[in-house]
Design a protein around this motif. Structure first.
Motif, short mmCIF file in Angstrom:
data_model
loop_
_atom_site.label_atom_id
_atom_site.label_comp_id
_atom_site.label_asym_id
_atom_site.label_seq_id
_atom_site.Cartn_x
_atom_site.Cartn_y
_atom_site.Cartn_z
N ILE A 3 -39.70 -5.35 -12.17
CA ILE A 3 -38.44 -5.59 -12.87
C ILE A 3 -37.35 -5.96 -11.87
N VAL A 17 -33.38 -6.70 -19.36
CA VAL A 17 -34.78 -6.91 -18.99
C VAL A 17 -35.64 -5.74 -19.47
N THR A 18 -35.15 -4.53 -19.32
CA THR A 18 -35.92 -3.35 -19.73
C THR A 18 -36.15 -3.34 -21.24
N TYR A 21 -38.75 -5.94 -21.96
CA TYR A 21 -40.05 -5.52 -21.42
C TYR A 21 -40.70 -4.46 -22.32
N LYS A 22 -39.89 -3.52 -22.77
CA LYS A 22 -40.42 -2.44 -23.62
C LYS A 22 -40.50 -2.83 -25.10
#
Length: 55
Positions: A3, A17-18, A21-22
């Motif tokens: 990341i 981004v997190t 991503y999740k």
């Protein structure tokens, strides 16, 4: 790719981004999606998948 690498290469926030991503993002910013597609050299269709929320 970590990341932190994605953050450095795209300039996006860690939160953005997190969440992507999740797969917990409620909205996706078009600019963020564009930066990720350019980084990974892929099309938008490679990044997103439609799922029926009803069933």
């Amino acid at each position: 790719m970590k990341i932190s690498d994605v953050l450095r290469e795209t300039g996006l926030s860690r939160n953005t981004v997190t969440l992507m991503y999740k797969e917990t993002a409620q909205k996706i910013d078009v600019e963020a999606l564009d930066k990720l597609c350019r980084l990974f050299e892929c099309a938008v269709a490679d990044m997103l998948e439609f799922t029926d929320a009803e069933g």
